[in-house]
Write a protein that holds these residues in place. Structure first.
Motif, short mmCIF file in Angstrom:
data_model
loop_
_atom_site.label_atom_id
_atom_site.label_comp_id
_atom_site.label_asym_id
_atom_site.label_seq_id
_atom_site.Cartn_x
_atom_site.Cartn_y
_atom_site.Cartn_z
N ALA A 85 0.83 -1.21 0.00
CA ALA A 85 0.00 0.00 0.00
C ALA A 85 0.86 1.26 0.00
O ALA A 85 0.64 2.18 -0.78
N VAL A 86 1.88 1.28 0.87
CA VAL A 86 2.75 2.46 0.96
C VAL A 86 3.55 2.62 -0.33
O VAL A 86 3.73 3.74 -0.85
N PHE A 87 4.03 1.50 -0.88
CA PHE A 87 4.77 1.54 -2.14
C PHE A 87 3.92 2.14 -3.26
O PHE A 87 4.39 3.01 -4.02
N LEU A 88 2.67 1.70 -3.38
CA LEU A 88 1.79 2.22 -4.43
C LEU A 88 1.56 3.71 -4.24
O LEU A 88 1.66 4.49 -5.20
N MET A 89 1.25 4.13 -3.01
CA MET A 89 0.94 5.54 -2.77
C MET A 89 2.17 6.42 -2.98
O MET A 89 2.07 7.50 -3.57
N ILE A 90 3.34 5.98 -2.51
CA ILE A 90 4.55 6.77 -2.69
C ILE A 90 4.92 6.87 -4.17
O ILE A 90 5.26 7.94 -4.67
N THR A 91 4.81 5.74 -4.87
CA THR A 91 5.18 5.72 -6.29
C THR A 91 4.30 6.66 -7.10
O THR A 91 4.80 7.47 -7.89
N VAL A 92 2.99 6.56 -6.89
CA VAL A 92 2.08 7.40 -7.67
C VAL A 92 2.21 8.86 -7.26
O VAL A 92 2.18 9.77 -8.10
N SER A 93 2.35 9.12 -5.96
CA SER A 93 2.52 10.50 -5.50
C SER A 93 3.82 11.09 -6.03
O SER A 93 3.87 12.27 -6.43
N SER A 94 4.89 10.29 -6.04
CA SER A 94 6.16 10.75 -6.59
C SER A 94 6.04 11.01 -8.09
O SER A 94 6.62 11.97 -8.62
N PHE A 95 5.28 10.16 -8.76
CA PHE A 95 5.03 10.38 -10.20
C PHE A 95 4.32 11.70 -10.43
O PHE A 95 4.68 12.48 -11.33
N MET A 96 3.29 11.99 -9.61
CA MET A 96 2.56 13.25 -9.76
C MET A 96 3.48 14.45 -9.50
O MET A 96 3.43 15.45 -10.22
N ALA A 97 4.33 14.34 -8.47
CA ALA A 97 5.26 15.42 -8.18
C ALA A 97 6.24 15.62 -9.34
O ALA A 97 6.54 16.76 -9.74
N ASN A 98 6.74 14.51 -9.90
CA ASN A 98 7.65 14.59 -11.05
C ASN A 98 6.96 15.18 -12.26
O ASN A 98 7.55 15.97 -13.00
N ALA A 99 5.70 14.78 -12.48
CA ALA A 99 4.95 15.29 -13.64
C ALA A 99 4.75 16.80 -13.54
O ALA A 99 4.98 17.53 -14.51
N ASN A 100 4.31 17.27 -12.37
CA ASN A 100 4.11 18.71 -12.20
C ASN A 100 5.43 19.48 -12.31
O ASN A 100 5.48 20.56 -12.89
N ARG A 101 6.49 18.88 -11.75
CA ARG A 101 7.80 19.53 -11.83
C ARG A 101 8.29 19.58 -13.28
O ARG A 101 8.87 20.58 -13.72
N SER A 102 8.04 18.51 -14.04
CA SER A 102 8.46 18.47 -15.45
C SER A 102 7.71 19.50 -16.28
O SER A 102 8.30 20.13 -17.18
#
Length: 829
Positions: free
Chosen positions: A30-47
């Motif tokens: 559960a934590v892996f999924l949430m961290i991965t997707v949240s990190s993806f969203m942060a990377n997407a907005n930063r990109s």
């Protein structure tokens, strides 16, 4: 020897490796999924922000105007004029041109820039080129085999390469190669060409913080109608998609944590039952309830902490592989994927805190049972207080109905917050059902036992009868399955409904293949006739019609306000959006709904009064119109009146939409990009693009939902099966007694499968029922039709039952192969 409660707690936890491993793995997933997707969203907005910075620098808009070659005064005047406009922080002039370079067949795009911060941020150079110096991009330098200090010939003159910059990211000029030169040098070259007397100059504009760029562009165009304005902005579809995905991720993440928490509670409830004799001994030796609470809470906290840390470590180790894959899967570009430590830490801490709050439940329950009751073998004593629970469930149900009825009664009153009443009612309803299920389920099962014995035989009768005393102890097991299925039903059906409604909405919004709208909406200053003439200049356009925003009016003495739109009736008739009428200037086309409500027919006269200002009573008589046609509206208006009727023009009848019929859609879209400079606030879109964007966004959200459901159902399946195995293992002596009396191996397998499938079916049935009830309850807020994703739900049910058969048939068979004597000698624990 263990001398502390912490040591006892850790020793018990270490001996239950199955429960510990499952709980840690579930939390980790559960934590892996949430961290991965949240990190993806942060990377997407930063990109996206990085790409905007690379593409435009600090520039917010590019304003073009025509000036004489030798007119420095006009350039300075334009700069001062823009600088004095409210909302403008900084301006910098630039000349965009094309220069012939020796060795290149085609001219190269050239920018004549100033030596200021805005120019440097936009074009990313550090050394300002002087006279007979220039800057070029890396690809062009590689092609010409040049480096800093080399010389090249431009327009027959030799220049020294001052600096080589990176290749430009497509911006307002959308070029592949570029030369940067001293602005005065470009003006001299243009003057030497003597091809024209006017030069296309531009002003790069940096807006002040928190300035609305659309409104600012309108102000700048009012300074000079000859201005062309290009706004630097992100893709609206991508921004909207990321925003929706972000909100959806937040909701699903909370639900994932809740399901995992219930699973862990269920496992710890089983462990407490397994070690009830040890707890009884501890209490008899003088252990206080606070000490038992501390001991169980230490076990829960250690499990929780290990799971969160493992999830964090797995995310850290796999992000370089997972993030690029998710980026491609969701079609969201990420320039430099990196592990966002801040986001990961925030998700991990939030998950830990939420899980810790849930862990208080088993810790608290460990303090509520006295030693003698722990030693009591009759599990029916677990049902003490069921009358109070039943009463609580009924009270909660009554409260939920009250809140829902409150929402229904005050749904038309904005100040009453009817939506909050609905939401509270739905939550109370779920709570009431979950409260009453363990109370009334045992009653229902007891009632059906005689019928079951008659039709299903004594084996099934024994299996179900053995379940009845265990219902309350396995409450969390049933609720976990129910919540997981409720998430699957509601989530899949809402997404299915959204997709269906979105397609219908897009279809209704696009009466033609292409439409052009003004993003300023009610504040539009666009002249519809001027816009139409601009569009009709392109060869790829077959027809264009324009429609105004809806404006308020009244018919005769009727106080009810209606909406009318001004439109190009002849053009709409040519596009077959409205019928062709003869008297356009004095005619009116009304909707079928309005005609039916007011008993109006073709040829009838309508006395119309139009709204003038903010005073709701200030309506002006605008004349009498003749009903020329009755139609199904395509623009949600009650009436359509031609633009030529000046009597119905008010300050509200501003341009809204242009409907464009193209000869070739793709070619027309490229041609229409040319009007953005003249009309910077317009948004050009096509039906095919809208469908593609809608489908793309649905795919992204559905993909994440599917990932979340896989994690939830995988955790639920493992956890439920593990808990059921523990239950079965604790009943091995009872099963051995049944085998000693009359039950054979096949009968034992039937008993175990009946109990397992009954637990699963009860949990899934409650979850599906609640999901469907809540889906249709949502229609109290939004009356749109619900489209339940039956195939997805039945697939989940089928997979759960199939996995149960695969796991428990061999497990039950292995128990049936054990010797009865050895099984009878098993201890109670």
């Amino acid at each position: 020897m263990i001398h502390s409660l912490r040591g006892i707690a850790l020793r018990i936890l270490a001996r239950n490796k199955t429960i510990l491993s499952f709980s840690v793995i579930s939390i980790c997933l559960a934590v892996f999924l949430m961290i991965t997707v949240s990190s993806f969203m942060a990377n997407a907005n930063r990109s996206i922000d990085h790409e905007m910075k690379q593409q435009y620098g600090d520039m917010d808009m590019l304003v073009g105007y025509a000036t004489e070659l030798d007119n420095e005064t006009l350039d300075q005047y334009m700069a001062d004029l823009m600088q004095s406009t409210g909302g403008v922080q900084r301006v910098s002039p630039v000349i965009l041109s094309h220069m012939r370079v020796k060795g290149q067949a085609l001219p190269i795009s050239t920018a004549g820039v100033e030596n200021d911060a805005l120019s440097k941020s936009r074009y990313h150079f550090t050394a300002y080129p002087g006279q007979e110096e220039l800057i070029l991009n890396q690809s062009l330098a590689d092609e010409l085999q040049l480096q800093a200090g080399s010389q090249m010939t431009v327009e027959g003159k030799v220049y020294t390469v001052k600096e080589i910059i990176g290749d430009p990211v497509g911006g307002a000029e959308s070029v592949s190669d570029i030369l940067l030169m001293n602005r005065e040098e470009v003006k001299q070259i243009e003057a030497a060409r003597a091809r024209h007397e006017m030069l296309s100059s531009y002003m790069m504009v940096q807006a002040a913080d928190h300035t609305d760029l659309l409104i600012l562009s309108e102000y700048l165009q009012e300074l000079d109608p000859g201005f062309t304005v290009e706004i630097a902005e992100q893709s609206s579809a991508l921004k909207a998609g990321l925003s929706l995905l972000s909100n959806y991720i937040l909701v699903i993440s909370v639900l994932i944590v809740m399901v995992i928490a219930l699973l862990i509670i269920s496992n710890f409830e089983g462990m407490l039952h397994k070690y009830r004799f040890q707890f009884a001994v501890l209490r008899s030796m003088g252990a206080q309830t606070e000490q038992l609470f501390k001991m169980v809470f230490i076990q829960c906290s250690v499990t929780n902490g290990l799971g969160v840390v493992c999830g964090l470590l797995v995310s850290l180790l796999s992000y370089s592989y997972i993030i690029p894959w998710i980026s491609g899967f969701f079609a969201v570009p990420i320039s430099e994927p990196r592990f966002d430590v801040g986001v990961a830490a925030m998700v991990a801490v939030a998950s830990f805190i939420i899980l810790e709050l849930f862990m208080l439940i088993p810790a608290y329950r460990s303090t509520k049972i006295l030693p003698l009751k722990m030693l009591e073998m009759n599990q029916n004593h677990n049902f003490k207080g069921q009358k109070g629970r039943g009463t609580l469930g009924k009270v909660l149900m009554a409260a939920s109905l009250f809140c829902i009825l409150f929402g229904v009664a005050f749904s038309g009153t904005p100040s009453a917050n009817a939506e909050l009443g609905y939401l509270l009612g739905f939550l109370l309803f779920i709570w009431s059902v979950f409260t009453m299920v363990p109370v009334y389920l045992s009653v229902v099962l007891t009632k059906i036992l005689p019928v079951l014995k008659l039709f299903a035989g004594r084996i099934s009768y024994v299996a179900v009868k053995n379940i009845v005393p265990q219902v309350k102890r396995n409450t969390f097991l049933i609720l976990t399955i129910s919540i997981a299925m409720m998430i699957a039903v509601i989530g899949s059906s809402l997404l299915n409904t959204i997709q269906y409604n979105e397609r219908n909405y897009v279809k209704k919004q696009y009466a033609t293949d292409i439409k052009i709208v003004d993003r300023l909406e009610g504040s539009s200053t666009i002249d519809p006739e001027q816009l139409k003439q601009q569009i009709m200049q392109f060869e790829g356009i077959e027809a264009v019609s324009t429609v105004s925003r809806l404006s308020p009016a009244k018919q005769g003495q009727d106080d009810k306000v209606i909406d009318y739109a001004l439109a190009d009736l002849d053009a709409l008739a040519a596009q077959r959006l409205l019928p062709d009428i003869v008297n356009v200037a004095n005619g009116v086309i009304v909707s079928k709904q309005y005609a039916k409500a007011h008993a109006i027919g073709i040829g009838d006269s309508i006395a119309l009064s139009v709204y003038q200002d903010e005073d709701p009573k200030n309506f002006k008589h605008a004349g009498t119109l003749t009903v020329a046609a009755i139609v199904e509206p395509f623009h949600h208006a009650d009436m359509y009146i031609d633009w030529s009727n000046a009597d119905v023009h008010t300050k509200f009848t501003v341009f809204d939409t242009a409907y464009v019929t193209p000869i070739n859609e793709n070619a027309a879209l490229k041609q229409l990009e040319g009007i953005v400079g003249k009309f910077p606030t317009v948004d050009i879109s096509s039906y095919s693009q809208a469908l593609e964007n809608s489908s793309s966004m649905y795919t992204r959200v559905w993909s994440f939902f599917l990932s979340a459901i896989i994690v939830i159902m995988l955790s639920v399946t493992i956890g439920v099966f593990n808990s059921l195995m523990n239950n079965i293992h604790s009943k091995r002596k009872e099963f051995a007694v049944l085998r000693a009396i009359s039950v054979d191996k096949k009968g034992l397998v039937r008993i175990i499968l009946t109990q397992v499938l009954l637990y699963l079916c009860i949990g899934m049935a409650v979850g599906i029922m609640l999901g469907i009830i809540l889906l249709y309850a949502f229609r109290l807020i939004d009356p749109s039709p619900i489209h339940i994703h039956v195939r997805f739900v039945t697939t989940i049910v089928g997979i759960m039952l199939f996995l149960a058969l695969i796991v428990f048939i061999p497990y039950a068979s292995s128990l049936g192969n054990k010797k009865v004597a050895s099984e009878l000698s098993q201890s109670h624990a």
